[in-house]
Motif scaffolding. Structure first.
Motif, mmCIF file in Angstrom:
data_model
loop_
_atom_site.group_PDB
_atom_site.id
_atom_site.type_symbol
_atom_site.label_atom_id
_atom_site.label_comp_id
_atom_site.label_asym_id
_atom_site.label_seq_id
_atom_site.Cartn_x
_atom_site.Cartn_y
_atom_site.Cartn_z
ATOM 1 N N GLY A 23 16.087 30.084 32.570
ATOM 2 C CA GLY A 23 16.981 31.159 31.949
ATOM 3 C C GLY A 23 18.380 30.915 31.787
ATOM 4 O O GLY A 23 18.776 31.254 30.915
ATOM 5 N N VAL B 95 12.138 30.402 36.728
ATOM 6 C CA VAL B 95 13.544 31.407 36.078
ATOM 7 C C VAL B 95 14.241 31.188 36.119
ATOM 8 O O VAL B 95 15.178 31.216 34.513
ATOM 9 C CB VAL B 95 12.954 32.698 36.408
ATOM 10 N N SER B 96 15.119 30.658 36.955
ATOM 11 C CA SER B 96 16.669 30.214 37.062
ATOM 12 C C SER B 96 17.272 29.222 35.683
ATOM 13 O O SER B 96 17.476 29.291 35.328
ATOM 14 C CB SER B 96 17.041 30.445 38.357
ATOM 15 N N LEU C 76 12.473 34.745 28.046
ATOM 16 C CA LEU C 76 12.726 36.737 28.317
ATOM 17 C C LEU C 76 14.123 36.958 28.530
ATOM 18 O O LEU C 76 14.697 37.911 28.311
ATOM 19 C CB LEU C 76 11.930 37.100 28.356
ATOM 20 N N SER C 77 14.772 36.509 29.762
ATOM 21 C CA SER C 77 15.419 37.412 30.774
ATOM 22 C C SER C 77 16.971 36.150 29.864
ATOM 23 O O SER C 77 17.562 36.966 30.355
ATOM 24 C CB SER C 77 15.962 36.630 32.183
ATOM 25 N N GLU C 78 16.941 35.131 29.497
ATOM 26 C CA GLU C 78 17.578 34.616 28.721
ATOM 27 C C GLU C 78 19.275 34.476 29.299
ATOM 28 O O GLU C 78 20.654 35.025 29.355
ATOM 29 C CB GLU C 78 18.166 35.016 27.479
ATOM 30 N N VAL D 32 9.077 34.536 31.529
ATOM 31 C CA VAL D 32 10.419 35.500 32.121
ATOM 32 C C VAL D 32 11.711 34.494 32.086
ATOM 33 O O VAL D 32 12.492 35.910 31.887
ATOM 34 C CB VAL D 32 9.531 35.994 33.741
ATOM 35 N N GLY D 33 11.710 33.683 32.400
ATOM 36 C CA GLY D 33 13.166 32.906 31.791
ATOM 37 C C GLY D 33 13.360 32.743 30.622
ATOM 38 O O GLY D 33 14.846 32.833 30.502
ATOM 39 N N GLU E 92 19.713 36.614 32.378
ATOM 40 C CA GLU E 92 20.150 37.609 32.459
ATOM 41 C C GLU E 92 19.908 38.327 34.116
ATOM 42 O O GLU E 92 20.482 38.744 35.181
ATOM 43 C CB GLU E 92 19.875 39.033 31.760
ATOM 44 N N ILE E 93 19.066 37.567 34.463
ATOM 45 C CA ILE E 93 18.329 38.036 35.591
ATOM 46 C C ILE E 93 18.924 36.870 37.232
ATOM 47 O O ILE E 93 19.175 35.751 37.223
ATOM 48 C CB ILE E 93 17.301 37.452 36.393
ATOM 49 N N THR E 94 20.358 37.332 37.669
ATOM 50 C CA THR E 94 20.855 36.488 38.747
ATOM 51 C C THR E 94 20.391 37.151 40.228
ATOM 52 O O THR E 94 19.686 37.886 40.168
ATOM 53 C CB THR E 94 22.280 37.561 38.827
#
Length: 406
Positions: free
Chosen positions: A204, A200-201, A25-27, A22-23, A29-31
């Motif tokens: 990302g 993820v954080s 793929l999100s690059e 997920v990290g 963008e998930i904040t």
């Protein structure tokens, strides 16, 4: 239902794999997802002081007069000495092989405030183990002072318990510990979510390269464990005058169980049976040393924490002095005394020791995904060092039946 049947370690590994995917793929963008991970880390830290104090006071306070006597003092001295040497050797391996020196991780330190100024000189380090106000030490989370106090409190409790023949106080502490352990177990149920959020954080923000130190970290820890086990086996073989091959054969089954289960508690029955039947250790020694070692002897945990601290320090570009390395070894030894018998105990131990060395606790997330592999190495070293200690004590007490080797 299937999720409930999975061990906590497996759940954490799965959450890390998914978090990496997920990290990537999100690059970035998930904040806001890091908040969940930060809450998880704070919940662990919230319980640490009570968990450490309770575990050590119960372990030491439960000892009887015989266990505090010459044999007990000898056994505990070997436990502490071997754990300290394991931690020192872990530091040596980390400094020599530098598992945290990965060039593309320089971005990891951006915006992170690293403060190691409060560690101090050698004399300051020695003095720092002793508290002038235990309430203040608890409030500030100074784990070294808390552990020293807990050990002394446990010794005093043991003497009072024996003098008055009254187990009420130790009974209350034991019940209190059950509550704290249950609290930690409840918190650890959300560990997969917390680790997922942190991974993820981190991925990302910094990319997949942040995982690279783990491979070399595991390699260094594995080599360190193997060399230490070989050295300890040779020493025991010479001291006890037993053929080294026969020692290895006698310990093979318990070592396999330790690797497979990653649990000293589950391995204990096999360990006690083989100690008597295959290694010739008297039942009187094995029944005393091995269960006590499961609580107070953690060579594997001490080495694990020492190597992890050195690795994280290298990732963040932190350099320690020789005196500070000895402090890390001593602190790793003391923290290993309180290694809680709960799922993900390695994460709890790291949450204790990482902030003490001025390093960011968020670094735990990077190492959580290899906890199962680390647990294998940690457990086999814990179990085998318990048996080595039992052999040394049995030899000194003339309690080895050499007939089993013939």
């Amino acid at each position: 239902m299937k999720l409930k049947k999975m061990s906590m370690t497996v759940q954490i590994m799965i959450s890390m794999v998914i978090g990496v995917i997920v990290g990537v793929l999100s690059e970035g963008e998930i904040t806001g997802i890091k908040l969940l991970g930060d809450i998880f880390l704070r919940l662990i830290q919230m319980s640490i002081v009570l968990l450490v104090m309770g575990q050590i006071i119960e372990a030491v306070g439960s000892l009887n007069r015989k266990e505090l006597s010459r044999r007990g003092a000898k056994t505990i001295s070997i436990f502490l000495g071997s754990s300290f040497l394991a931690a020192l050797f872990g530091i040596f391996m980390g400094v020599l092989l530098k598992p945290g020196n990965v060039s593309n991780l320089s971005s990891l330190t951006n915006g992170v405030d690293i403060d190691t100024s409060n560690i101090g000189s050698v004399s300051d380090t020695v003095l720092r183990f002793f508290s002038k106000n235990i309430i203040q030490s608890m409030a500030e989370g100074d784990i070294a002072q808390i552990i020293i106090f807990a050990v002394l409190f446990g010794v005093a409790l043991s003497y009072v318990r024996m003098e008055q023949d009254n187990d009420k106080v130790i009974g209350l502490i034991r019940e209190f510990n059950k509550i704290i352990l249950k609290l930690v177990l409840i918190i650890m149920k959300i560990a997969p979510i917390g680790i997922f959020s942190l991974i993820v954080s981190t991925i990302g923000k910094l990319g997949i390269g942040v995982i690279l130190p783990l491979l070399k970290y595991l390699e260094v820890y594995g080599i360190g464990t193997l060399i230490y086990l070989i050295a300890f086996t040779v020493f025991v073989s010479v001291y006890c005058k037993i053929n080294i091959i026969k020692i290895i054969k006698g310990m093979l089954q318990m070592s396999i169980v330790a690797l497979a289960t990653t649990s000293s508690a589950i391995t204990l029955p096999t360990e006690m049976k083989d100690a008597k039947e295959k290694l010739g250790i008297s039942e009187r020694i094995s029944k005393f040393v091995l269960p006590l070692g499961m609580t107070l002897n953690s060579n594997g945990a001490a080495m694990h924490m020492a190597i992890t601290i050195v690795t994280i320090a290298q990732i963040y570009g932190v350099n320690y002095s020789t005196g500070q390395y000895f402090y890390i070894a001593a602190l790793s030894t003391l923290v290993s005394l309180s290694n809680a018998v709960v799922p993900g105990a390695g994460l709890v131990s790291m949450a204790i020791i990482i902030p003490q060395m001025g390093l960011p606790i968020e670094a735990i997330a990077v190492f959580a995904g290899v906890e199962w592999f680390v647990g294998m190495l940690r457990t086999i070293l814990n179990v085998d060092s318990d048996v080595f200690t039992a052999l040394i004590v049995a030899k000194s007490e003339n309690e080895i039946d050499y007939g089993v080797y013939r």
